[in-house]
Scaffold this active site. Structure first.
Site, short mmCIF file in Angstrom:
data_model
loop_
_atom_site.label_atom_id
_atom_site.label_comp_id
_atom_site.label_asym_id
_atom_site.label_seq_id
_atom_site.Cartn_x
_atom_site.Cartn_y
_atom_site.Cartn_z
N GLU A 189 125.20 -26.29 36.27
CA GLU A 189 126.64 -26.54 36.26
C GLU A 189 127.06 -27.94 36.68
OE1 GLU A 189 128.93 -24.40 35.08
OE2 GLU A 189 127.22 -23.15 34.49
N SER A 456 146.17 23.59 9.94
CA SER A 456 147.33 23.49 9.05
C SER A 456 148.20 22.27 9.31
CB SER A 456 148.18 24.76 9.16
OG SER A 456 147.48 25.86 8.64
#
Length: 806
Positions: A189, A456
């Site tokens: 880093e 249904s």
């Protein structure tokens, strides 16, 4: 010598003035303003301009001559007045030479350069000083607290904080972090950490250049990264870089390098829901940071820049590449010898474990999990959630959410423990999910996303497909609803002859199975997809009309919302807006929908469903208009059901409910009664909709314009009204006497051998005769037997039906 007769100074001045006045004796006195009316004897003929006596030389100067003094450089002076003009002119009014003009330009340029340089130098120093005074130095706790995401309800009230579980951030002293682990972080880093002043001017210039070119620059040191995380500022802007630099310098002066590195290692995010090097060591290797070797330290150091990209469990190949990069950096910096580098081996890691990470354990947990899934689909990653301090606003209405949870829990209270339920409410105008219930275990299975057979509740999509046929099949089309071998109706769903609306009200299976065969099962599936069903629906058969395909509770609420919304589909969503802590809007839910079918077609489907709720005893208070459909999926065991549904909508809210079990077992109430759609699901739906719509103005559906033949106003299976003949004044005919019939002639033709219609009324030869028991109508409905429709029903294209027809 001053004597008694000496002239006083005032007299002498007056004499001098008088003497000067005598030069132009014809002019006015000193006490009078010049009139300019008297002629100058020395003036050219006709020149009557006013004159003035020059104060020094006593020369009479005309105004034109004075003008010549000011503009002699441009040739404006009178040649006859050159001498006088030069006598009275100042030295600085002389024309500049080319050399003088060049010198003046150079001097001006030099002053401009100096001023610009001072501005460039002093402005940043001034800005730096202002920021140094006003910006506060963050702490490691600030860095983690400010990174967590906040999830809120639609009204802004808090739903949860996506912060890791306790234990996912364990502070550790920098002295407990092995030197080789620290060196690995520096190699990955910030290789100049111990020598830079907290910022890297080269990196900043590179980042600034990238910003000016429209890119996103990096160039942050470890100190700047720590500041960025603490301030929650990942905005790719020069302003963020400015704050980073100011605070990086301020922190560097307030703390030692080791302290800064320790704070950084305790605050940085390593993926897997872990903040800090200690918790990361436990998550990836199952041991404390003190026991990490150089290879393990290099792996963790490589994760910092992009945990989701370089986690070995996500992408092993990339993880190895990043690990090698860190080790090579350690060698180049003298942190690791070439021999040690050659002997290093990629370390094995533990499998990631699921953490709650702020997900509530109750029913709200399913909302938060679904929100995270939506964010991932939007490209907002785990790292953004962990590091950006996101402020996530959901679509959930807190009051309706409470009403939905109450309705579900009250309906299931005292019922068998194996019953599971889900409920979802969607706003038809936007697709926003206003309430969401996937079960009480927020860390368990979300039943609102589970797919089960629809039953249904799929019949409205059959009607939708029929209305879009060419020619369309309207709600008034009459069908034979008697049972046929292999296909039966549920008790109470009988309908010998009924139209589509009547068949929907009683949920007659035969009618819709017949219609699905007529329009084609694939057309039914496509109609369902257009409404919003996302399940595959592959290889459909006519049984799709009876719900033999699996759908989810979310899908059904969304698809019914499309019908309620006049055929305009909206993506169902829980995320309304995502904003970073520094004010950047990452996402805002769209408001525009997509038209899937015409408004008139949608309104006809609504009409087919309007009487269902009342017929099933589930009407809403005050007669509020609502379109609905129940669904019950029969079990393989006779007389049992496995799934039960209830779904319905008003123009402002569409809600679906499901009840079933984990093992797809028969569902019964505590009293042993099989659960059907109008039972427990219907009760939950009715309770929630009544509460959710209470005190809200009723919204009416659009006016109904039937497509094709209009449906009957009669209820299903209604007995025809007897025809009553009005009495007349005509006397009745005389009653004839008894007639004795002759005995039958054995030679006569047997009954039925005569021409059609010759038999007595009511006989089998009468075409008006009704079929006997077990017999079919001699004039069957053509749809049932696949015959062509009556040509009278044919009509041309109707743009109110086929929406895209221009």
């Amino acid at each position: 010598m001053t004597g008694a007769h000496s002239t006083p100074p005032s007299r002498r001045r007056g004499t001098a003035v008088a003497g000067r006045r005598r030069v132009g004796s014809t002019g006015p006195g000193w006490w009078q303003p010049p009139t300019g009316r008297r002629a100058d004897p020395q003036a050219p003929a006709g020149d009557t301009a006013p004159r003035r006596t020059h104060p020094r030389a006593g020369v009479v100067v005309r105004p034109a001559a004075r003008l010549g003094l000011l503009h002699r450089g441009s040739g404006g002076a009178d040649p006859s007045q050159q001498g006088a003009s030069q006598q009275g002119a100042s030295q600085h009014r002389r024309p500049l030479t080319p050399e003088q003009r060049r010198t003046r330009r150079l001097r001006l340029l030099w002053h401009t350069v100096l001023a610009g340089f001072a501005t460039v130098l002093l402005a940043p120093l001034l800005a730096f000083g202002v920021g140094y005074v006003f910006f506060d130095v963050p702490s490691p706790a600030d860095a983690v607290t400010n990174q967590v995401a906040l999830v809120s309800y639609a009204d802004g009230s808090r739903l949860t904080r996506l912060v890791p579980d306790e234990g996912n951030r364990i502070e550790v002293s920098i002295d407990d972090v092995p030197v080789h682990v620290r060196n690995a972080v520096l190699a990955a880093e910030d290789r100049t950490f111990y020598s830079n002043p907290g910022f890297d001017i080269t990196g900043i210039m590179r980042a600034a250049w990238d910003q000016l070119r429209g890119g996103s620059g990096g160039g942050s040191t470890i100190t700047q990264q720590y500041v960025k995380n603490a301030l929650v500022g990942n905005d790719h802007s020069l302003w963020r870089k400015y704050k980073e630099v100011v605070l990086a310098v301020k922190i560097s002066q307030a703390r030692s390098k080791d302290e800064i590195l320790g704070d950084y290692l305790n605050a940085i995010y390593f993926g897997r829901g872990t903040y800090g090097i200690q918790s990361a060591s436990q998550a990836y290797f199952g041991k404390p940071v003190q026991l990490l070797d150089p290879s393990e330290g290099a792996l963790l150091a490589g994760l910092i820049q992009s945990p989701s990209r370089w986690d070995p469990a996500v992408n092993a190949e990339r993880a190895v590449q990043r690990w090698e990069f860190v080790l090579d950096g350690m060698v180049s910096q003298g942190f690791l010898s070439a021999e040690e580098r050659a002997a290093a081996r990629f370390p094995p890691t533990l499998e990631p474990r699921q953490t709650a990470g702020g997900v509530p354990a109750d029913s709200r947990g399913h909302i938060v999990t679904s929100v995270r899934d939506e964010l991932d689909a939007l490209g907002i990653t785990e790292e953004d959630l962990a590091q950006e301090g996101l402020r996530i606003t959901t679509t959930i209405d807190p009051l309706r959410q409470e009403q939905m949870v109450d309705a579900a829990q009250e309906a299931l209270e005292g019922q068998p423990e194996n019953l599971r339920s889900a409920m979802v409410a969607v706003d038809p105008e936007t697709g926003a999910i206003r309430a969401y219930y996937g079960g009480d275990n927020g860390h368990g299975l979300d039943y609102a996303r589970v797919r089960r057979l629809a039953g249904s509740t799929f019949k409205p999509f059959v009607v939708l497909a029929g209305l879009q046929e060419d020619p369309p099949i309207g709600l008034g089309k009459v069908f034979d609803g008697e049972e046929v071998p292999g296909l039966r109706n549920a008790p109470g769903a009988e309908c010998d002859r009924c139209d589509l609306k009547q068949a929907m009200t009683v949920s007659n299976n035969v009618v819709f199975h017949t219609l699905a065969k007529r329009v084609g099962p694939e057309s039914v599936a496509e109609a369902a997809r257009s409404a919003g069903i996302t399940a595959p629906l592959d290889d459909p058969t006519a049984g799709i009309a009876l719900g033999n395909k699996e759908i989810s509770t979310v899908d059904l609420a969304s698809a019914y919302a499309t019908i309620a919304g006049g055929g305009v589909w909206h993506q169902p969503h829980l995320v309304q807006e995502v904003v970073t802590a520094d004010g950047r809007v990452l996402f805002a839910a769209p408001t525009e929908g997509e038209r899937r079918f015409s408004e008139r077609v949608a309104r006809n489907v609504v009409e087919a469903m309007l009487d269902v709720a009342a017929a099933d005893g589930l009407a809403l208070p005050d007669g509020r208009a609502v379109a609905a459909k129940t669904g019950t999926v029969e079990s393989r065991f006779e007389g049992e059901n496995n799934d039960a549904w209830m779904a319905g909508f008003t123009p402002s809210l569409s809600t679906s409910v499901w009840i079933g079990t984990d093992e797809n077992d028969p569902i019964r109430t505590a009293s042993g009664t099989p659960v059907s759609g109008k039972g427990l699901p219907g009760e939950m739906w009715q309770d929630f909709m009544s509460e959710a719509l209470d005190s809200r103005p009723e919204q009416a559906f659009a006016p109904f314009r039937p497509i094709g033949e209009a449906p009957s106003d009669e209820p299903p299976n209604a007995e025809p009204e007897p025809v009553v003949t009005e009495p007349t004044n005509t006397p009745p005919p005389p009653t004839p006497g008894p007639v004795v019939a002759p005995p039958p002639d054995p030679a006569a033709a047997p009954p039925g051998s005569g021409p059609p219609g010759s038999g007595p009324p009511g006989s089998a030869d009468d075409p008006r005769a009704a079929p006997g028991p077990g017999e079919r109508d001699p004039n069957p409905d053509p749809l049932l037997f696949g015959e062509d429709d009556d040509p009278a029903d044919d009509s041309g294209p109707d743009c109110s039906i086929t929406a895209p027809c221009g």
